[in-house]
Structure formats: structure tokens, C-alpha cells
Design an enzyme around this catalytic site. Structure first.
Site: not given
Ligand code: PDD
Length: 297
Positions: A40, A154, A186, A210
Site C-alpha cells: 500500500y 510497505k 522507526e 520503511l
Molecule cells: N505510514 N514507517 C512506517 C512503519 C510507516 O507505516 C510509515 C507511514 C512511515 C513513514 O513513511 P512516509 O513518510 O512514506 O509516510 C514509516 C503511513 C502514513 C500509514 O500507514 O498510514
């Protein structure tokens, strides 16, 4: 009644069809439901323009390749999905959710020989980041990172992440900062930055976190504007002792941390490095809105 659930969802899309959110349905045999066998993306939409669109699509396609799900669409196909979903959107900010699963097949762990990927997408109103979070910072708690060893993917298999975030919530915290072998990986849904001796640090990309689009943008902005930084891992204790700590994600942007467990960070308020990077991020966002307007005109 049920429709109220979807009040903020503007429009949905499944496998070639634009549908009302309450009519968005897939087979119960979809491997996304049975196995969490999908990938996703969450993409902010500012001024009608997908923010860091190329980067999000590249991560999506890369993840699909890694787990062996066929890339269902070209860049042009995705652009049509986005335009269709946004046709009923207003001026305000939104986010685009995209999910691609391995498709519908009788349950078997082994990949099906022939299954069409299921594509589900929707556009939803994006609540602005709470002002209090930006001005006062949020509390996080540290929790052992009990996830698998491919956190760079992801995937929609998010039970560990939702459970970790829930544990944080139950401790009155906005986020769980995850620690593996003493090292910060993270957050449950964010990346983590810490400032040490005036130098901003964030963990290097690798299998335990991620590659966040927001993280990468913050690194890019720091490089461009001469902010000292290092992509270098840090321990839980180093983070607790750090001058400043922030978390980043597409929906949280750059958010300061003012408490870690029972420790106060950065005298309990956002620090100067945060303020600098936050301003750079907001300037970049504002520029994207301006560019979007000019593209339309
Ligand atoms: N989540 N690490 C994890 C485990 C995440 O699920 C996310 C983002 C990030 C940050 O990634 P980005 O900057 O690309 O949004 C880091 C999204 C926003 C979610 O699951 O809703």
C-alpha cells in the site's frame, strides 16, 4: 448510518470502477484479506496535486516487484485513477490510499498461478496536523520492535504495527518508537530523527525500517539547505539523551517529540533544529501548491 463511517472519503476505486465508498467491495477470498498479501501507499494531496508522487509510485512498484505481485498499472494509469478520484474533491487537502493485493484465489500460501492483482484506492479528506502537536511536541514511548526482518516493505500485513501503536495510545503516547537490539529502528507508522551535538541523525535505510518518503524529503531538504546531518543509527539511550527528537510521516509531516517515556526531551518544547526543518518542509509544501496552481492555469 453505515455511510457516516465514510463521511471523509470523497471517492473510491476498485479494479477499473469508480464507486461510492459504501459500495467499495472485494471478494472475501482476496489474498489481501486472507493473508494481508498486499502493498500500500498513503500519498498526501495538496492543492489537488499528489505530493512526491514519483517517489510514492516508485516505492509502490519496487515493493510489488520485491514480493512478486505484478505491477498492475503504468504511471499514466495511476494518474487517471487519481484524476477520477479527485473529480469530486474540494480545494482542501486530501490523501490518496492505494492498495494492490495479489488477487482472489483459493486459500493456499503458495502464490496462485493466475490471479489478477486487486487494485483498491480512495481519496479522503486529510485532517490538518494538530497545531498543539507542532507547538508543544508529542509524547512517545519506546517498545521492543517485535516485527519481522523486512520492515522496508510497505505491506498491508500491519498487525504488529497496529498493536504497537495501540500500546502507545494506552500509555498516553502519540507513537511507539521501536527498539531492536538497543537500536531505534522507526515508529509504528513514522520514521525517527534525533539531534546530537547539533547534528541531526536518522537511521540509514535498510531492512529494519520503511524508507519513508517524508524521511527522504527531510534528508534531501537538509542536504540542500546546509543542515548538518548523518544517516546513522542511534540507541534508545542516545535518543533519550538527545537535544531534540522528531518523527516524520506523510500524514504527520515533521512532528516534534517532547517526552519519551517519563523523560522530558528538549526542555519539553520543539527545538531550533526542528523549527528550521519544519519551516523548510512547509516552504517546500507551499511551493508544491503554487506549482499545482500554475500547472492548472
Ligand atoms: N505510514 N514507517 C512506517 C512503519 C510507516 O507505516 C510509515 C507511514 C512511515 C513513514 O513513511 P512516509 O513518510 O512514506 O509516510 C514509516 C503511513 C502514513 C500509514 O500507514 O498510514
Amino acid at each position: 448510518m453505515m455511510n457516516e463511517l465514510f463521511n471523509d472519503v470523497v471517492s473510491a476505486y476498485i479494479n477499473g470502477e469508480f464507486v461510492a465508498p459504501e459500495d467499495a467491495r472485494i471478494s472475501a477470498f482476496d489474498r489481501g484479506l486472507i493473508f494481508g498479501d498486499g502493498i500500500y501507499e498513503v500519498v498526501p494531496i495538496y492543492g489537488g496535486q499528489a505530493f512526491r508522487w514519483d517517489e510514492h509510485l516508485a516505492r509502490l512498484n519496487n515493493n510489488l516487484d520485491v514480493v512478486g505481485i505484478r505491477q498492475p498499472y503504468t504511471r499514466q494509469d495511476w494518474a487517471k485513477v487519481l484524476v477520477g478520484l479527485l473529480s469530486r474533491a474540494t480545494e482542501q487537502d486530501h490523501y490518496l490510499y492505494i492498495q494492490v493485493t495479489r488477487g482472489v484465489a483459493p486459500r493456499n500460501h503458495v502464490f496462485p498461478d493466475s490471479a489478477e492483482p486487486t487494485v483498491f484506492a480512495y481519496v479522503q479528506k486529510l485532517a490538518p496536523v494538530a497545531e498543539s502537536a507542532v507547538t508543544q511536541g508529542v509524547k512517545v514511548v519506546t517498545i521492543p520492535d517485535f516485527r519481522w526482518h523486512r520492515c522496508d516493505i510497505k505491506t498491508t500485513s500491519l498487525i504488529a504495527n497496529v498493536w504497537l501503536r495501540q500500546q502507545a495510545k494506552e500509555q498516553g503516547a502519540a507513537e511507539a518508537v521501536l527498539v531492536r537490539d538497543g537500536v531505534v529502528t522507526e515508529g509504528a507508522a513514522t520514521n525517527v530523527f534525533a539531534v546530537m551535538n547539533g547534528i541531526v541523525r536518522t537511521a540509514p535505510q535498510g531492512p529494519n525500517l520503511l524508507p519513508g518518503i517524508t524521511r527522504d524529503l527531510v534528508v534531501e531538504l537538509m542536504a540542500r539547505h546546509g543542515v548538518s546531518y548523518e544517516e546513522r543509527a542511534f540507541t534508545e539511550q542516545q535518543m533519550i539523551d538527545a537535544e531534540e527528537v522528531w518523527i516524520t510521516s506523510s500524514t504527520n509531516e515533521v512532528m516534534p517529540v517532547s517526552r519519551i517515556n517519563d523523560n522530558v526531551v528538549s526542555e519539553g518544547r520543539p527545538g531550533p533544529a526542528f523549527q528550521r526543518v519544519y519551516d523548510l518542509y512547509q516552504q517546500y509544501k507551499a511551493q508544491c501548491r503554487t506549482d499545482a496552481k500554475q500547472n492548472v492555469g
